[in-house]
Design an enzyme around this catalytic site. Structure first.
Site, mmCIF file in Angstrom:
data_model
loop_
_atom_site.group_PDB
_atom_site.id
_atom_site.type_symbol
_atom_site.label_atom_id
_atom_site.label_comp_id
_atom_site.label_asym_id
_atom_site.label_seq_id
_atom_site.Cartn_x
_atom_site.Cartn_y
_atom_site.Cartn_z
ATOM 1 N N ARG A 15 52.123 39.154 -27.159
ATOM 2 C CA ARG A 15 51.193 40.280 -27.180
ATOM 3 C C ARG A 15 50.983 40.824 -25.771
ATOM 4 N NH1 ARG A 15 46.124 38.888 -30.578
ATOM 5 N NH2 ARG A 15 45.882 41.125 -30.382
ATOM 6 N N ASN A 71 39.007 28.061 -31.194
ATOM 7 C CA ASN A 71 39.614 29.378 -31.054
ATOM 8 C C ASN A 71 38.571 30.205 -30.303
ATOM 9 O OD1 ASN A 71 40.610 31.971 -31.207
ATOM 10 N ND2 ASN A 71 41.344 31.746 -33.306
ATOM 11 N N PRO A 91 34.289 34.972 -30.082
ATOM 12 C CA PRO A 91 33.957 36.363 -30.369
ATOM 13 C C PRO A 91 34.959 37.060 -31.275
ATOM 14 C CG PRO A 91 34.684 36.122 -28.100
ATOM 15 C CD PRO A 91 34.524 34.748 -28.655
ATOM 16 N N ASN A 92 34.399 37.833 -32.164
ATOM 17 C CA ASN A 92 35.123 38.700 -33.095
ATOM 18 C C ASN A 92 35.838 37.964 -34.222
ATOM 19 O OD1 ASN A 92 34.413 41.205 -31.803
ATOM 20 N ND2 ASN A 92 35.784 40.564 -30.166
ATOM 21 N N ALA A 110 38.820 36.067 -27.149
ATOM 22 C CA ALA A 110 39.038 36.684 -25.842
ATOM 23 C C ALA A 110 38.515 35.832 -24.683
ATOM 24 C CB ALA A 110 38.379 38.062 -25.799
ATOM 25 N N HIS A 122 45.186 29.579 -31.501
ATOM 26 C CA HIS A 122 45.292 31.037 -31.580
ATOM 27 C C HIS A 122 46.040 31.381 -32.855
ATOM 28 C CE1 HIS A 122 43.793 31.439 -27.542
ATOM 29 N NE2 HIS A 122 44.615 30.460 -27.201
ATOM 30 N N TYR A 158 46.119 39.457 -37.450
ATOM 31 C CA TYR A 158 45.354 38.253 -37.779
ATOM 32 C C TYR A 158 45.396 37.861 -39.247
ATOM 33 C CZ TYR A 158 43.525 39.070 -33.117
ATOM 34 O OH TYR A 158 43.425 39.268 -31.768
ATOM 35 N N ARG A 213 39.539 42.894 -39.125
ATOM 36 C CA ARG A 213 40.029 43.291 -37.802
ATOM 37 C C ARG A 213 41.535 43.076 -37.700
ATOM 38 N NH1 ARG A 213 39.847 39.784 -32.564
ATOM 39 N NH2 ARG A 213 40.587 41.287 -31.054
ATOM 40 N N GLU A 250 43.155 23.831 -28.465
ATOM 41 C CA GLU A 250 43.050 25.294 -28.368
ATOM 42 C C GLU A 250 43.915 25.907 -29.467
ATOM 43 O OE1 GLU A 250 44.457 28.724 -25.170
ATOM 44 O OE2 GLU A 250 44.293 26.649 -24.498
#
Length: 156
Positions: free
Chosen positions: A111, A78, A9-10, A81, A104, A22, A17, A102
């Protein structure tokens, strides 16, 4: 051999964003980078993105079947969330057996506290965190090296 690159998502909003977090690269830039990295590793990259958890679960299950059939090296994921919320993705990775790296883009450990926990890490073959979009390249290289060290993708 193929590598499946899944974005959650996103991630379709990359480049718009929170560019301070990012970066300015778009999802199309990430996908191009992944295709180039896979080609250098002697593979192809198939890139997909969804904002829907169930679709990501379906794709991981399909990837498990392709991995067992010997046509897939693994998955670069990735999950956005969903990393911090999805037992369903955890179970899909664990149940399918497919090697998943995985990824990121940001250093999630630097964060917000809720980003420090991953439901995916315990079932991931590896984790790349905080290298920007270059983390995708590192993940692809890792999958290729893992498969080469095993004499090809390990199947159960």
């Amino acid at each position: 051999m193929k590598i499946l690159v899944l974005n959650g998502p996103n991630l379709n909003l990359l480049g718009q964003r929170e560019p301070a977090v990012y970066g300015a690269a778009t999802l199309a830039d990430v996908e191009s980078l992944c295709r180039d990295a896979a080609a250098k590793a002697g593979a192809t990259a198939e890139c997909r993105q969804s904002n829907h958890e169930g679709l990501l679960v379906d794709w991981i299950q399909e990837a498990g079947a392709a991995w067992r059939a010997g046509t897939l090296l693994g998955v670069v994921l990735n999950a956005g969330a969903y990393t911090h919320t999805s037992v369903a993705l955890h179970d899909a990775i664990k149940g399918s057996g497919v090697p998943v790296i995985e990824v990121h883009i940001s250093n999630v450990h630097a964060r917000e506290a809720f980003r420090h926990h991953s439901y995916l890490s315990p079932v991931a073959a590896g984790i790349v965190v905080g290298f920007g979009i270059d983390g995708y390249v590192l993940a692809i290289q890792g999958l290729a090296r893992r498969a080469a060290a095993a004499g090809g993708a390990v199947r159960t």
